[in-house]
Design a protein around this motif. Structure first.
Motif, PDB file in Angstrom:
ATOM      1  N   ASP A 167       0.527  -0.437   1.459  1.00 14.14           N
ATOM      2  CA  ASP A 167       1.141   0.542   1.416  1.00 14.14           C
ATOM      3  C   ASP A 167       2.674   0.697   1.624  1.00 14.14           C
ATOM      4  OD1 ASP A 167       1.470   3.383   0.900  1.00 14.14           O
ATOM      5  OD2 ASP A 167       0.742   4.011   2.877  1.00 14.14           O
ATOM      6  N   GLN A 168       3.336   1.527   0.914  1.00  7.61           N
ATOM      7  CA  GLN A 168       4.563   1.961   1.112  1.00  7.61           C
ATOM      8  C   GLN A 168       5.147   3.454   0.827  1.00  7.61           C
ATOM      9  OE1 GLN A 168       7.293   0.015  -1.735  1.00  7.61           O
ATOM     10  NE2 GLN A 168       5.885   0.047  -3.383  1.00  7.61           N
ATOM     11  N   PHE A 224      -2.794   6.158  -0.252  1.00  9.56           N
ATOM     12  CA  PHE A 224      -1.375   5.336  -0.366  1.00  9.56           C
ATOM     13  C   PHE A 224      -0.878   5.476  -1.642  1.00  9.56           C
ATOM     14  CE2 PHE A 224      -2.319   1.954  -3.428  1.00  9.56           C
ATOM     15  CZ  PHE A 224      -3.432   2.082  -3.758  1.00  9.56           C
ATOM     16  N   ILE A 225      -1.403   6.092  -2.658  1.00 14.40           N
ATOM     17  CA  ILE A 225      -0.813   6.549  -3.717  1.00 14.40           C
ATOM     18  C   ILE A 225      -0.379   7.962  -3.688  1.00 14.40           C
ATOM     19  CG2 ILE A 225      -1.249   7.318  -6.295  1.00 14.40           C
ATOM     20  CD1 ILE A 225      -3.442   4.964  -6.070  1.00 14.40           C
ATOM     21  N   ASN A 246       0.759   9.520  -1.073  1.00 15.43           N
ATOM     22  CA  ASN A 246       2.073   9.590  -0.297  1.00 15.43           C
ATOM     23  C   ASN A 246       3.196   9.059  -0.947  1.00 15.43           C
ATOM     24  OD1 ASN A 246       1.611   6.692  -0.243  1.00 15.43           O
ATOM     25  ND2 ASN A 246       1.315   6.679   2.119  1.00 15.43           N
ATOM     26  N   ASP A 247       3.223   8.801  -2.033  1.00 12.40           N
ATOM     27  CA  ASP A 247       4.540   8.292  -2.771  1.00 12.40           C
ATOM     28  C   ASP A 247       5.537   9.800  -3.053  1.00 12.40           C
ATOM     29  OD1 ASP A 247       3.459   5.816  -2.495  1.00 12.40           O
ATOM     30  OD2 ASP A 247       3.187   5.680  -4.536  1.00 12.40           O
TER      31      ASP A 247
HETATM   32 CA   LIG Z   1       2.312   4.584  -0.870  1.00 14.01          CA
END
Ligand SMILES: [Ca+2]
Ligand SMILES: [Ca+2]
Length: 282
Positions: A135-136, A160-161, A163-164
């Protein structure tokens, strides 16, 4: 005799196999970055920064070898002689310091080195030991960054998508430990509204002109955290203070030895600045 060793070896291998099945290492999307304390106020950044991660799976995850890094030179490998187990649906706090006296009063699960969070823009990148992405989050302009409050991912966007997106994060509003806002190690609260930090600010100063003593009132449409600064045309700084979780802020300010002339009072909150002019006349 031979048989005895065989049974022992089988038992060891079976135990190892069970532990492998029970606690896998995370793959993409199995860990989600859910909260980031970029700029603590109650304690120093050097001790008070932290990141909260969540195990999105229905099994335990083993985090030994997990890498936390940014797009620059910050890079840390989670290392321990013990197994680092994040339980299914559990939260972990990865922090700069494990000392509750100096880290803002948080309980930490892991203390990292060589990783700092810029107060303006930076990346939190989690990868497996082979550097494959888990995740980033890349934050910057437009993200809810202030001193003294973490950014919390809104629970309905906990993936994880999702939170972008900066619009999926809110400033924390509930105090923890030493008084900063956040929910380290706990599920983020469900918020009633979105983007409170974008709401307007009203600032009144009276009397104005002032002979010295004056009252500053700032009104926000929702509780806000931020800073107050008073500067003049000579660049002199008189007061600098922070406030947290305030809807109506009322300060009686009695400046001593203030240079007569024009001063500017800046109320800074949620990346916005409201400037009010004050004349000191004596
Ligand atoms: Ca992310
Ligand atoms: Ca939290």
């Amino acid at each position: 005799m031979k048989n005895k060793y065989f049974i022992l070896l089988t038992a060891i291998l079976a135990g190892y196999w069970i532990s492998l099945i029970g606690q896998t290492t995370p793959r993409q999307g199995e860990l989600v970055i859910t909260e980031i304390m970029v700029n603590p106020d109650a304690v120093s950044d050097a001790n008070g920064e932290w990141i909260e991660i969540w195990n999105a799976t229905d099994h335990d995850l083993q985090l030994n070898g997990l890498i936390i890094k940014d797009a620059g030179s910050n890079h840390h490998v989670l290392t321990s002689t013990e197994k680092l187990i994040l339980p299914s649906k559990g939260y972990w706090v990865l922090a700069k310091s494990g000392e509750t006296i100096t880290n803002g009063g948080i309980e930490t699960n892991y203390v990292y080195q060589n990783f700092t969070l810029s107060n303006t823009s930076d990346q939190v990148i989690l990868t497996a030991s082979d550097e494959t992405l888990i995740d980033q989050v890349s934050y910057g302009s437009g993200w809810p960054i202030v001193s003294g409050a973490s950014m919390e991912l809104v629970p309905e966007y906990q993936s994880f998508i999702s939170n972008d997106q900066p619009g999926h994060w809110l400033l924390a509003k509930i105090p923890f430990g030493s008084g900063d806002m956040g929910s380290p190690g706990k599920a983020n609260p469900v918020s009633s509204g979105l983007k409170e930090w974008e709401q307007g600010i009203r600032v009144d100063v009276f009397p104005n002109p002032s002979q010295g003593r004056f009252i500053l009132e700032a009104t926000f449409s929702k509780p806000q955290s931020g800073e107050i600064r008073m500067i003049n045309l000579l660049g002199q700084d008189y007061i600098y203070k922070t406030f947290a979780d305030q809807e109506i802020l009322r300060e009686v300010i009695e400046p001593e030895n203030l240079t007569p002339g024009v001063w500017f009072i800046e109320v800074i909150s949620g990346g916005r600045t409201k400037v009010t002019r004050l004349i000191i006349d004596r």
